[in-house]
Design an enzyme around this catalytic site. Structure first.
Site, PDB file in Angstrom:
ATOM      1  N   GLU A 228     -26.455 -77.644  70.234  1.00  0.00           N
ATOM      2  CA  GLU A 228     -26.633 -79.007  69.704  1.00  0.00           C
ATOM      3  C   GLU A 228     -25.432 -79.889  70.026  1.00  0.00           C
ATOM      4  O   GLU A 228     -25.503 -81.107  69.857  1.00  0.00           O
ATOM      5  CB  GLU A 228     -26.867 -78.952  68.189  1.00  0.00           C
ATOM      6  CG  GLU A 228     -28.206 -78.307  67.853  1.00  0.00           C
ATOM      7  CD  GLU A 228     -28.479 -78.173  66.365  1.00  0.00           C
ATOM      8  OE1 GLU A 228     -29.613 -77.866  66.008  1.00  0.00           O
ATOM      9  OE2 GLU A 228     -27.546 -78.360  65.554  1.00  0.00           O
TER      10      GLU A 228
ATOM     11  N   HIS B 252     -22.879 -72.722  65.556  1.00  0.00           N
ATOM     12  CA  HIS B 252     -23.724 -71.963  64.636  1.00  0.00           C
ATOM     13  C   HIS B 252     -24.765 -71.154  65.390  1.00  0.00           C
ATOM     14  O   HIS B 252     -25.190 -71.510  66.481  1.00  0.00           O
ATOM     15  CB  HIS B 252     -24.380 -72.836  63.562  1.00  0.00           C
ATOM     16  CG  HIS B 252     -25.305 -73.931  63.997  1.00  0.00           C
ATOM     17  ND1 HIS B 252     -24.959 -74.929  64.878  1.00  0.00           N
ATOM     18  CD2 HIS B 252     -26.584 -74.226  63.616  1.00  0.00           C
ATOM     19  CE1 HIS B 252     -25.970 -75.778  65.021  1.00  0.00           C
ATOM     20  NE2 HIS B 252     -26.971 -75.371  64.279  1.00  0.00           N
TER      21      HIS B 252
ATOM     22  N   HIS C 214     -26.499 -81.702  60.856  1.00  0.00           N
ATOM     23  CA  HIS C 214     -27.752 -82.179  60.244  1.00  0.00           C
ATOM     24  C   HIS C 214     -28.450 -81.067  59.449  1.00  0.00           C
ATOM     25  O   HIS C 214     -29.681 -81.030  59.348  1.00  0.00           O
ATOM     26  CB  HIS C 214     -28.675 -82.746  61.334  1.00  0.00           C
ATOM     27  CG  HIS C 214     -29.007 -81.755  62.418  1.00  0.00           C
ATOM     28  ND1 HIS C 214     -29.138 -82.130  63.738  1.00  0.00           N
ATOM     29  CD2 HIS C 214     -29.228 -80.422  62.388  1.00  0.00           C
ATOM     30  CE1 HIS C 214     -29.428 -81.053  64.459  1.00  0.00           C
ATOM     31  NE2 HIS C 214     -29.490 -80.013  63.660  1.00  0.00           N
TER      32      HIS C 214
ATOM     33  N   HIS D   3     -36.562 -79.886  66.166  1.00  0.00           N
ATOM     34  CA  HIS D   3     -36.589 -78.423  65.980  1.00  0.00           C
ATOM     35  C   HIS D   3     -38.010 -77.879  65.880  1.00  0.00           C
ATOM     36  O   HIS D   3     -38.225 -76.799  65.346  1.00  0.00           O
ATOM     37  CB  HIS D   3     -35.839 -78.032  64.706  1.00  0.00           C
ATOM     38  CG  HIS D   3     -34.416 -78.477  64.618  1.00  0.00           C
ATOM     39  ND1 HIS D   3     -34.042 -79.784  64.449  1.00  0.00           N
ATOM     40  CD2 HIS D   3     -33.260 -77.776  64.674  1.00  0.00           C
ATOM     41  CE1 HIS D   3     -32.725 -79.868  64.387  1.00  0.00           C
ATOM     42  NE2 HIS D   3     -32.226 -78.667  64.528  1.00  0.00           N
TER      43      HIS D   3
END
Ligand code: DHB
Ligand code: FE
Length: 282
Positions: A242, A195, A12, A59
């Protein structure tokens, strides 16, 4: 009765929102990423789900560190998007499905998941970018379903375990499929794969681990529950947590799934980007 027909995963990354706004679909940097989506568009055009349950991690737009629900479910008529500072265009509100939301919330709490219900929730890029990727044009796209956002905490430790995420998805399946209306539901797991955006390992990507996760999420999600949260951070990076969203989605699909499509590309921005389309078997 309501039926969960399948699940779709995607990263995303906010930069994708900008690439969409600028129409960079054929740009050499973006093409290998965007080429992962037409098979999903074709499946969605055929299946035409009525509702999308979009499992993402907020977030800092909907929730901040002062109040951080472990699991939150939207129960609103619509969900606003707001400026998060990434420079991506702000999108119009997303229509909700509050009757199904409340049914799911009732079912989850009865099943001992003490979730936070949200009659108002601003949705960030974790929710909006996947909606744009899967239903180009959004509200101008006649097939865009009503949406229910589910957010899990991957931002502030302690975050849920992989095992709890999978169990959440399994309870979600039970709750959705006890809804009396004959509707089709698709479940998204957004975020990941590996990531890390900050600190000494900023830019860290782990292709081998991503490929392991993409394999096991199809064939043996229970094997992934053996990964501890510390190990997940170590192998996937601080934001690779995530992957919990993928586990929640997978739990909602039942024991057996057919893998209809898969695409993996690194890097997109700072992330190993994985797109998968899984169809429920039973
Ligand atoms: C990036 C990835 C994310 O998951 C996110 O929430 C923000 C940025 C990135 O790779 O740039
Ligand atoms: Fe993210």
């Amino acid at each position: 009765m309501a039926k969960i027909i399948g699940g779709i995963t995607t990263s995303h990354i906010p930069a994708v929102g900008n690439a969409i706004a600028q129409g960079l679909f054929e740009d050499p940097y973006w093409k290998p990423f965007f080429d992962g989506y037409p098979p999903v568009h074709e499946w969605l055009a055929k299946q035409k789900p009525d509702v999308v349950i979009n499992i993402y991690n907020d977030h800092g737009l909907g929730f901040f560190l002062d109040k951080m629900p472990t699991f939150a479910i939207g129960a609103a008529l619509e969900y606003r998007n707001e400026d998060e500072g990434w420079g991506i265009p702000q999108l119009p509100p997303f229509p909700g499905a509050p009757e199904l939301s409340w049914h799911v919330i009732e079912g989850m709490v009865a099943d001992h998941f003490d979730i936070t219900s949200c009659q108002e929730l601003a949705v960030d890029h974790g929710f909006t970018v996947p909606m744009q990727l899967f239903w180009p044009g959004l509200r101008n796209n006649p097939d865009m379903p009503k949406a229910i956002p589910i957010s899990a905490n991957t931002v502030q430790h302690p975050i849920p375990t992989l095992s709890r995420a999978l169990a959440f998805g399994r309870a979600l399946r039970k709750a959705v499929e006890s809804y009396p209306e004959d509707i089709k539901v698709v479940v998204l797991g957004t975020g990941g794969l590996s990531h890390q955006l900050d600190g000494q390992r900023a830019g860290f990507i782990n292709r081998e681990f991503d490929e392991y996760c993409m394999d096991k999420i199809v064939t043996d999600p229970d094997a992934l529950t053996k990964i501890s949260r510390m190990e997940l951070v170590e192998k996937a990076g601080a934001q690779g947590t995530e992957f919990l969203m993928w586990m929640m989605m997978r739990g909602a699909l039942g024991d057996k799934v057919n893998l209809l499509h898969s695409n993996y590309h690194i890097p997109i921005s700072n992330t190993g980007a994985g797109t998968m389309l899984l169809e429920c078997v039973d």
